[in-house]
Design an enzyme around this catalytic site. Structure first.
Site, mmCIF file in Angstrom:
data_model
loop_
_atom_site.group_PDB
_atom_site.id
_atom_site.type_symbol
_atom_site.label_atom_id
_atom_site.label_comp_id
_atom_site.label_asym_id
_atom_site.label_seq_id
_atom_site.Cartn_x
_atom_site.Cartn_y
_atom_site.Cartn_z
ATOM 1 N N HIS A 7 -64.745 -13.067 -66.212
ATOM 2 C CA HIS A 7 -64.933 -12.983 -64.764
ATOM 3 C C HIS A 7 -64.836 -14.341 -64.097
ATOM 4 C CE1 HIS A 7 -69.149 -13.504 -66.288
ATOM 5 N NE2 HIS A 7 -69.262 -14.293 -65.235
ATOM 6 N N HIS A 79 -68.212 -20.426 -61.109
ATOM 7 C CA HIS A 79 -67.849 -20.645 -62.515
ATOM 8 C C HIS A 79 -66.797 -19.642 -62.979
ATOM 9 C CE1 HIS A 79 -71.250 -17.707 -63.007
ATOM 10 N NE2 HIS A 79 -70.497 -17.229 -63.975
ATOM 11 N N GLU A 130 -68.621 -20.664 -68.332
ATOM 12 C CA GLU A 130 -69.535 -19.803 -69.069
ATOM 13 C C GLU A 130 -68.742 -19.231 -70.234
ATOM 14 O OE1 GLU A 130 -70.674 -16.327 -66.800
ATOM 15 O OE2 GLU A 130 -72.383 -15.897 -68.091
#
Ligand code: CO
Length: 134
Positions: A7, A79, A130
């Protein structure tokens, strides 16, 4: 080592407005807002055919998103999340390469119930990264 883009997270000052933009203007499938107290965020998930967009809004006084929105009042990309097969192996390899893992370096259970870690933006082309074990 990294696999799919899981994502892209975007911090937004107005969650309803952002959700509407994705739903109505961009014609995407958009979830209802979900509170995630453990992460200090309320999230709207935007489902795309090949990945997801997460619209993040601060929840509670110690939200990690609050400072970001102070610096970027209009919001912005927060992010990127890449999938890895083995998060411990990935972490150890990244640390051996000199990369900084944020927090105590132990994986936390992320928004999708899977272990995640965050990596220092200064080590990754000025982008907060991440990694998520899938
Ligand atoms: Co994320």
């Amino acid at each position: 080592m990294i696999g799919r883009l899981n994502h892209v997270a975007i911090a937004v000052p107005d969650l309803e407005k952002a959700a509407r933009t994705y739903r109505e203007t961009l014609g995407a499938r958009v979830s209802a807002p979900a509170d995630e107290p453990d992460h200090g965020v309320t999230v709207v998930f935007v489902e795309l055919p090949n990945t997801k967009i997460e619209l993040l809004h601060p929840l509670g006084p110690n939200s990690p998103i609050a400072k970001f929105l102070e610096r970027n009042p209009d919001g912005g990309m927060h992010h990127l999340c890449y999938e890895v097969e083995d998060i411990i192996a990935a972490r150890d390899k990244l640390k051996a390469a000199g990369a900084r893992v944020l927090g105590d370096g132990e994986p936390k259970i992320g928004a999708h119930g899977k272990p995640v870690l965050f990596l220092h933006p200064k080590d990754f082309v000025a982008t907060l990264v991440e990694i998520e074990q899938v």
